[in-house]
Motif scaffolding. Sequence first.
Motif, PDB file in Angstrom:
ATOM      1  N   LEU A 165       0.762  -1.262  -0.005  1.00 51.40           N
ATOM      2  CA  LEU A 165      -0.042  -0.103   0.062  1.00 51.40           C
ATOM      3  C   LEU A 165       0.950   1.230   0.043  1.00 51.40           C
ATOM      4  O   LEU A 165       1.861   1.226   0.771  1.00 51.40           O
ATOM      5  N   HIS A 166       0.366   1.960  -0.762  1.00 50.93           N
ATOM      6  CA  HIS A 166       1.158   3.692  -1.077  1.00 50.93           C
ATOM      7  C   HIS A 166       2.755   3.273  -0.872  1.00 50.93           C
ATOM      8  O   HIS A 166       3.399   4.142  -0.423  1.00 50.93           O
ATOM      9  N   GLU A 167       2.975   2.152  -2.063  1.00 45.01           N
ATOM     10  CA  GLU A 167       4.400   1.991  -2.131  1.00 45.01           C
ATOM     11  C   GLU A 167       5.225   3.185  -2.907  1.00 45.01           C
ATOM     12  O   GLU A 167       6.523   3.388  -2.763  1.00 45.01           O
ATOM     13  N   THR A 168       4.605   3.585  -4.222  1.00 39.75           N
ATOM     14  CA  THR A 168       5.396   4.237  -5.003  1.00 39.75           C
ATOM     15  C   THR A 168       4.113   5.501  -5.194  1.00 39.75           C
ATOM     16  O   THR A 168       3.088   5.336  -5.337  1.00 39.75           O
ATOM     17  N   HIS A 169       4.950   6.396  -5.727  1.00 41.89           N
ATOM     18  CA  HIS A 169       3.921   7.668  -6.405  1.00 41.89           C
ATOM     19  C   HIS A 169       3.206   7.222  -7.625  1.00 41.89           C
ATOM     20  O   HIS A 169       2.038   7.732  -7.650  1.00 41.89           O
ATOM     21  N   ILE A 170       3.965   6.480  -8.195  1.00 36.07           N
ATOM     22  CA  ILE A 170       2.889   5.935  -9.589  1.00 36.07           C
ATOM     23  C   ILE A 170       1.790   5.339  -9.066  1.00 36.07           C
ATOM     24  O   ILE A 170       0.546   5.604  -9.479  1.00 36.07           O
ATOM     25  N   GLU A 171       1.829   4.593  -8.114  1.00 38.22           N
ATOM     26  CA  GLU A 171       0.606   3.571  -7.478  1.00 38.22           C
ATOM     27  C   GLU A 171      -0.590   4.777  -7.008  1.00 38.22           C
ATOM     28  O   GLU A 171      -1.510   4.544  -7.475  1.00 38.22           O
ATOM     29  N   VAL A 172      -0.114   5.783  -6.155  1.00 35.97           N
ATOM     30  CA  VAL A 172      -0.710   6.820  -5.706  1.00 35.97           C
ATOM     31  C   VAL A 172      -1.722   7.716  -6.834  1.00 35.97           C
ATOM     32  O   VAL A 172      -2.919   7.882  -6.829  1.00 35.97           O
ATOM     33  N   ASN A 173      -0.665   8.209  -7.570  1.00 33.45           N
ATOM     34  CA  ASN A 173      -1.181   9.094  -8.677  1.00 33.45           C
ATOM     35  C   ASN A 173      -2.040   8.185  -9.776  1.00 33.45           C
ATOM     36  O   ASN A 173      -3.081   8.609 -10.248  1.00 33.45           O
ATOM     37  N   GLY A 174      -1.755   7.010  -9.961  1.00 28.27           N
ATOM     38  CA  GLY A 174      -2.663   6.111 -10.982  1.00 28.27           C
ATOM     39  C   GLY A 174      -3.940   5.944 -10.096  1.00 28.27           C
ATOM     40  O   GLY A 174      -5.104   5.923 -11.040  1.00 28.27           O
ATOM     41  N   GLU A 175      -4.255   5.577  -9.005  1.00 28.57           N
ATOM     42  CA  GLU A 175      -5.352   5.405  -8.475  1.00 28.57           C
ATOM     43  C   GLU A 175      -6.314   6.589  -8.171  1.00 28.57           C
ATOM     44  O   GLU A 175      -7.427   6.801  -8.597  1.00 28.57           O
TER      45      GLU A 175
END
Length: 494
Positions: free
Chosen positions: A261-271
């Motif tokens: 969870l919330h590992e990378t900024h790409i993950e957060v921005n993608g969601e």
Amino acid sequence: MINNNTTCDNNPNCCGDKPATLTKSTSTSCLLDADFAVVAKWIIPVVPENTVYENHCIVVKKEKILDIVKYSDLEMRYNVKNVINLKEMNTDSNKDPNVEYILTPGFFNMHAHSAMTLLRGYADDVSLHDWLNKFIWPAEAQYVGEEFVELGTQLACMEMIKTGTTYCNEMYYFPEVSAKVIQESGMRATVAAPIIKFPTCYAANEDEYIEKGIKLIESYAGNEKIKISLGPHAVYTITDEAYKKVKELSEKYKLPIHTHLHETHIEVNGEIEASGKRPIQRLKELEVLSPSLIAAHMTQLDSNDINLVADHGVHVVHCPESNLKLGVSGVAPIHKLLSREVNVSLGTDSAASNDDLDILGELRTAAYVDKLSYNSSTEKLSNHVCTPSYKVLSMATINGAKALGVDDKLGSLELGKMADFIAVKINSFPVYDPISHLVYVGTNKVSDVWVSGKQLLKNGKCTTINETALNSKVIEFTSKINSTRPNTKLKVIQ
């Protein structure tokens, strides 16, 4: 000393409730029987925190800690079958009489993909995108199966035992294979039933993953050393429907949920682009946030995210070395989480991204990274400072036990808890504070490991794993993987 009153097992009235004032001349019938005792210069119980016993020993009976007592008082209080004085038993210590030992609870590796140890160093010094897409995922697609998982997990268990991990929070394909291997090694584990929306070598879709997970849960019900959790991979690889089923199964079987969870900024921005919400907000709306959730990485947190974690009792796993190596553009704000009394534990992630499973090394890195994060922050917390070494040690021990719901039996050296502890050989002097020395000094080395009173590592050698035979199998198997590895700029002269 924990036990201040001594009574006889067969005759309680022999010594009664009198203070233990036995002498060496006292009949051994008045002494409590014990299976063995381990003597060390320092014992760090973790609970109570920031406490050290000096010149004491751990007394063990029937797989549990019976007492922590002064070594000078041992003979007056206990009839011990075997007294293990590490300075005398470990032959290499005899070369230097100044060598000392620290006893501490066994470490919890709270985020592990053990089988991926076969991919250690497979892809270094590349971006996270290339690491996954050009190296790791193609290699997994070609080679991961039951043989890969069995061999890789055996290799990981050997490394974890040799570096002091007695309990791992495991997540990978073919979990039934991992569970079997870990149990055979003598370690403990909580093994996640993996769930992901993509077809893999293990299952075709979320329903099949969940179906296999239920079978795994039922097959390990009541097992002492192997527990099962639910392992939805991450918000970007799990549907809302699957999350709802995970929540239902977690509540039905009272299981932890282990996720990235919330590992990378790409993950957060993608969601945010996909749903208009940050990942943790999506989980809140799905009612997944709870004390059952163990969230690994958490490098991309703002103040609202931290509030959600704290308010819902979510457990966080800090994986500093993997995050640093893969360049996830963030550091988990441990000091901020601790200031909100969030339970933070420690994990290595896989050896493919770390590149080792050494929790002692992770302790040191975690302590350094927290200081960097704290001192670089423009927001200073009035009620908190940089995380002290004894708090960092708790992250590798009792905090992991709390996250997995086993802190009543494990995670600290307390009377009545299971005899899961390790000995760390101290080579570098002076030692002013044994706890900070354990965390910060990189020359310390784990020498001995016990789980339920059974010795898994004796003077640096595994007792349950044939190290030479295993390494030979690993070299043979990975030669096939190397033959298809993408070309790098490395020049090899033969």
